[in-house]
Design an enzyme around this catalytic site. Structure first.
Site, mmCIF file in Angstrom:
data_model
loop_
_atom_site.group_PDB
_atom_site.id
_atom_site.type_symbol
_atom_site.label_atom_id
_atom_site.label_comp_id
_atom_site.label_asym_id
_atom_site.label_seq_id
_atom_site.Cartn_x
_atom_site.Cartn_y
_atom_site.Cartn_z
ATOM 1 C CE1 TYR A 102 -4.335 -1.006 -0.320
ATOM 2 C CE2 TYR A 102 -3.466 -2.884 0.884
ATOM 3 C CZ TYR A 102 -4.448 -2.316 0.109
ATOM 4 O OH TYR A 102 -5.543 -3.046 -0.265
ATOM 5 N NE ARG A 145 -2.562 -0.111 -4.861
ATOM 6 C CZ ARG A 145 -3.751 -0.570 -4.438
ATOM 7 N NH1 ARG A 145 -3.812 -1.561 -3.599
ATOM 8 N NH2 ARG A 145 -4.859 -0.022 -4.882
ATOM 9 C CB VAL A 178 -8.801 3.139 -3.170
ATOM 10 C CG1 VAL A 178 -9.810 2.020 -2.948
ATOM 11 C CG2 VAL A 178 -7.494 2.576 -3.732
ATOM 12 C CG ASP A 179 -7.371 6.615 -8.181
ATOM 13 O OD1 ASP A 179 -8.316 7.425 -8.170
ATOM 14 O OD2 ASP A 179 -7.190 5.802 -9.116
ATOM 15 C CG HIS A 239 -13.979 -1.246 -3.668
ATOM 16 N ND1 HIS A 239 -13.606 -1.802 -4.871
ATOM 17 C CD2 HIS A 239 -15.162 -1.832 -3.339
ATOM 18 C CE1 HIS A 239 -14.532 -2.674 -5.254
ATOM 19 N NE2 HIS A 239 -15.484 -2.707 -4.355
ATOM 20 C CB CYS A 288 -10.833 1.650 17.303
ATOM 21 S SG CYS A 288 -9.596 2.850 17.836
ATOM 22 C CB SER A 290 -12.133 -6.868 -14.835
ATOM 23 O OG SER A 290 -12.147 -6.800 -13.425
ATOM 24 N N PRO A 303 -11.007 -1.595 -23.290
ATOM 25 C CG PRO A 303 -8.761 -1.521 -22.666
ATOM 26 C CD PRO A 303 -10.116 -1.053 -22.265
ATOM 27 C CB ALA A 339 -11.467 5.312 -19.971
HETATM 28 C C1 BJW Z 1 -9.034 0.066 -19.344
HETATM 29 C C2 BJW Z 1 -7.898 0.789 -19.590
HETATM 30 C C3 BJW Z 1 -8.088 2.066 -20.099
HETATM 31 C C4 BJW Z 1 -7.261 -1.071 -18.825
HETATM 32 N N1 BJW Z 1 -9.324 2.522 -20.309
HETATM 33 N N2 BJW Z 1 -10.260 0.539 -19.562
HETATM 34 C C5 BJW Z 1 -21.167 -12.477 -5.581
HETATM 35 C C6 BJW Z 1 -20.636 -13.467 -6.381
HETATM 36 C C7 BJW Z 1 -19.336 -13.922 -6.191
HETATM 37 C C8 BJW Z 1 -18.521 -13.384 -5.191
HETATM 38 C C9 BJW Z 1 -19.037 -12.381 -4.408
HETATM 39 C C10 BJW Z 1 -20.349 -11.958 -4.600
HETATM 40 N N3 BJW Z 1 -20.577 -10.968 -3.695
HETATM 41 C C11 BJW Z 1 -19.467 -10.773 -2.956
HETATM 42 C C12 BJW Z 1 -18.515 -11.638 -3.353
HETATM 43 C C13 BJW Z 1 -17.141 -11.754 -2.780
HETATM 44 C C14 BJW Z 1 -16.177 -10.678 -3.279
HETATM 45 C C15 BJW Z 1 -16.047 -10.801 -4.791
HETATM 46 O O1 BJW Z 1 -16.594 -10.031 -5.558
HETATM 47 N N4 BJW Z 1 -15.238 -11.720 -5.248
HETATM 48 C C16 BJW Z 1 -15.014 -11.894 -6.683
HETATM 49 C C17 BJW Z 1 -13.536 -11.743 -7.002
HETATM 50 C C18 BJW Z 1 -15.576 -13.201 -7.117
HETATM 51 N N5 BJW Z 1 -16.616 -9.351 -2.904
HETATM 52 C C19 BJW Z 1 -16.368 -8.848 -1.689
HETATM 53 O O2 BJW Z 1 -15.796 -9.497 -0.826
HETATM 54 C C20 BJW Z 1 -16.839 -7.451 -1.403
HETATM 55 N N6 BJW Z 1 -17.528 -7.396 -0.169
HETATM 56 C C21 BJW Z 1 -18.755 -7.865 -0.025
HETATM 57 O O3 BJW Z 1 -19.384 -8.318 -0.955
HETATM 58 O O4 BJW Z 1 -19.239 -7.762 1.263
HETATM 59 C C22 BJW Z 1 -20.397 -8.520 1.577
HETATM 60 C C23 BJW Z 1 -19.926 -9.933 1.855
HETATM 61 C C24 BJW Z 1 -19.041 -10.122 2.870
HETATM 62 C C25 BJW Z 1 -18.613 -11.431 3.147
HETATM 63 C C26 BJW Z 1 -19.060 -12.493 2.368
HETATM 64 C C27 BJW Z 1 -19.930 -12.254 1.314
HETATM 65 C C28 BJW Z 1 -20.376 -10.952 1.066
HETATM 66 C C29 BJW Z 1 -15.663 -6.497 -1.244
HETATM 67 C C30 BJW Z 1 -14.885 -6.340 -2.509
HETATM 68 C C31 BJW Z 1 -13.670 -5.455 -2.226
HETATM 69 C C32 BJW Z 1 -12.746 -5.350 -3.420
HETATM 70 N N7 BJW Z 1 -11.547 -4.702 -2.989
HETATM 71 C C33 BJW Z 1 -10.526 -4.395 -3.983
HETATM 72 C C34 BJW Z 1 -9.294 -3.817 -3.225
HETATM 73 C C35 BJW Z 1 -9.580 -2.394 -2.759
HETATM 74 C C36 BJW Z 1 -8.421 -1.826 -2.027
HETATM 75 C C37 BJW Z 1 -7.204 -1.638 -2.890
HETATM 76 O O5 BJW Z 1 -7.226 -0.872 -3.858
HETATM 77 O O6 BJW Z 1 -6.207 -2.265 -2.571
HETATM 78 O O7 BJW Z 1 -11.027 -3.439 -4.929
HETATM 79 S S1 BJW Z 1 -10.094 -5.791 -5.003
HETATM 80 C C38 BJW Z 1 -9.844 -4.847 -6.478
HETATM 81 O O8 BJW Z 1 -10.829 -5.232 -7.469
HETATM 82 C C39 BJW Z 1 -10.164 -3.398 -6.098
HETATM 83 C C40 BJW Z 1 -10.924 -2.932 -7.305
HETATM 84 O O9 BJW Z 1 -11.717 -1.807 -6.975
HETATM 85 C C41 BJW Z 1 -11.739 -4.156 -7.664
HETATM 86 C C42 BJW Z 1 -12.240 -4.153 -9.078
HETATM 87 O O10 BJW Z 1 -11.198 -4.143 -9.984
HETATM 88 P P1 BJW Z 1 -11.334 -3.279 -11.312
HETATM 89 O O11 BJW Z 1 -11.435 -1.862 -10.981
HETATM 90 O O12 BJW Z 1 -12.391 -3.847 -12.147
HETATM 91 O O13 BJW Z 1 -9.875 -3.474 -11.940
HETATM 92 P P2 BJW Z 1 -9.310 -4.683 -12.829
HETATM 93 O O14 BJW Z 1 -7.845 -4.607 -12.790
HETATM 94 O O15 BJW Z 1 -9.940 -5.973 -12.463
HETATM 95 O O16 BJW Z 1 -9.820 -4.351 -14.307
HETATM 96 C C43 BJW Z 1 -9.358 -3.215 -15.018
HETATM 97 C C44 BJW Z 1 -10.134 -3.133 -16.317
HETATM 98 O O17 BJW Z 1 -9.772 -1.939 -16.970
HETATM 99 C C45 BJW Z 1 -9.872 -4.278 -17.284
HETATM 100 O O18 BJW Z 1 -11.094 -4.763 -17.783
HETATM 101 C C46 BJW Z 1 -9.060 -3.625 -18.416
HETATM 102 O O19 BJW Z 1 -9.325 -4.190 -19.688
HETATM 103 C C47 BJW Z 1 -9.550 -2.211 -18.345
HETATM 104 N N8 BJW Z 1 -8.615 -1.187 -18.801
HETATM 105 N N9 BJW Z 1 -6.793 -0.026 -19.227
HETATM 106 C C48 BJW Z 1 -10.368 1.682 -20.014
HETATM 107 N N10 BJW Z 1 -6.993 2.839 -20.364
#
Ligand code: BJW
Length: 252
Positions: A68, A71, A103-104, A119, A132, A192, A217, A234
């Site tokens: 972190y 980042r 988160v940026d 997030h 706390c 994604s 993309p 984007a």
């Molecule tokens: C471009 C580009 C350009 C490139 N222009 N595009 C239902 C079904 C299955 C699982 C679950 C469900 N509900 C909940 C879950 C569990 C879990 C989950 O979703 N798991 C999946 C992986 C299956 N979810 C959770 O645990 C969430 N909490 C929750 O649901 O609480 C209730 C609960 C609790 C307990 C049990 C059950 C339910 C919390 C999710 C928290 C995610 N946290 C993170 C880290 C944040 C902190 C940090 O930054 O370190 O969030 S993980 C990470 O993924 C981060 C992101 O916000 C998140 C999404 O990623 P994102 O933004 O989509 O990025 P990428 O890299 O995946 O994709 C980038 C995209 O951009 C790509 O498509 C590229 O092609 C594109 N791209 N350049 C436009 N220039």
């Protein structure tokens, strides 16, 4: 670029009075912040769950803290790009709610007024002990690799972000749902579409009959379901969409 934009999507945007933009890491990629799951993503070779989860933090707090801290350094040096700027600028012609997984803080830096950070924020820390609030504050300047600093209560501080298995900030999904219900169009950019509950928001919009325009993309699980899907960066597609919408006859 404009020639590749779906005409219907441009017309829908030009008529819209209210837009919800769901954004992900791809929107900040052109600001120099790597995405999570791309080839050059932060988590290449390391499972996201091993770093961004309470279990990962408990197993190796120094490693998670160092990740972190590195980042935060990158994000402090980053500036909004044309994708962030376009969303801020669209507020001149319609109500815009940015619902971001990022988160940026770059949407706020660009001037977007209504930003729901699903997030959390990497710019803040809080105490890892539930309830706390003593440790709340700005992410401290510490050399990478140091053990996380401690809260006054003795527990470790952690970034104020949402890890896997954790609940989103209270009330934020309700606020996002309310914005969605009032939206004329939903734009989904740079995600994604695999992390829930964020990935469910465009599906709810489609169910409610609200058109969804995806910009990415790459294909995602949302691509076959979206009303329109544009392959592109984007930072290029969003300004082109805004310009094309502005050029529509009768655009406000
Ligand atoms: C471009 C580009 C350009 C490139 N222009 N595009 C239902 C079904 C299955 C699982 C679950 C469900 N509900 C909940 C879950 C569990 C879990 C989950 O979703 N798991 C999946 C992986 C299956 N979810 C959770 O645990 C969430 N909490 C929750 O649901 O609480 C209730 C609960 C609790 C307990 C049990 C059950 C339910 C919390 C999710 C928290 C995610 N946290 C993170 C880290 C944040 C902190 C940090 O930054 O370190 O969030 S993980 C990470 O993924 C981060 C992101 O916000 C998140 C999404 O990623 P994102 O933004 O989509 O990025 P990428 O890299 O995946 O994709 C980038 C995209 O951009 C790509 O498509 C590229 O092609 C594109 N791209 N350049 C436009 N220039």
């Amino acid at each position: 670029m404009t020639g590749e934009l779906p005409g219907e999507a441009v017309r829908a945007l030009s008529r819209a009075r209210s837009l919800v933009a769901l954004t992900g890491a791809g929107v900040s990629e052109e600001s120099g912040i790597p995405t999570f799951r791309g080839g050059d993503g932060f988590w290449k070779g390391v499972r996201p769950e091993d770093l961004a989860s309470p279990e990962g933090f408990a197993r190796d707090p120094a490693m998670v803290w160092a990740w972190y801290a590195s980042r935060v350094s990158a994000i402090r040096a980053a500036r909004p790009n044309p994708a962030h700027d376009t969303l801020a600028r669209l507020e001149r012609r319609m109500r815009v709610t940015v619902v971001t997984q990022n988160v940026d803080g770059l949407h706020r830096d660009a001037g977007s007024a209504t930003v729901l950070e699903l997030h959390g924020s990497i710019r803040r820390v809080r105490c890892h002990r539930q309830g706390c609030r003593d440790g709340d504050g700005r992410f401290p300047d510490l050399p990478d690799g140091d053990d996380p600093p401690r809260c006054r209560c003795g527990e470790r501080l952690r970034p104020d972000v949402v890890w896997f298995g954790e609940m989103l900030p209270e009330g934020i999904l309700d606020a996002a749902g309310e914005a969605l219900r009032g939206a004329d169009i939903v734009l989904v950019a740079g995600t994604s579409s695999v992390v829930y509950p964020a990935a469910a928001l465009p599906l709810a919009a489609l169910e409610a009959g609200i058109p969804v325009l995806e910009v990415n993309p790459e294909e995602t699980p949302l691509t076959p379901l979206a009303t329109w899907s544009v392959r592109g960066l984007a930072g290029r597609v969003l300004p082109a969409l805004r310009e094309a919408a502005d050029a529509e006859p009768g655009a406000s």
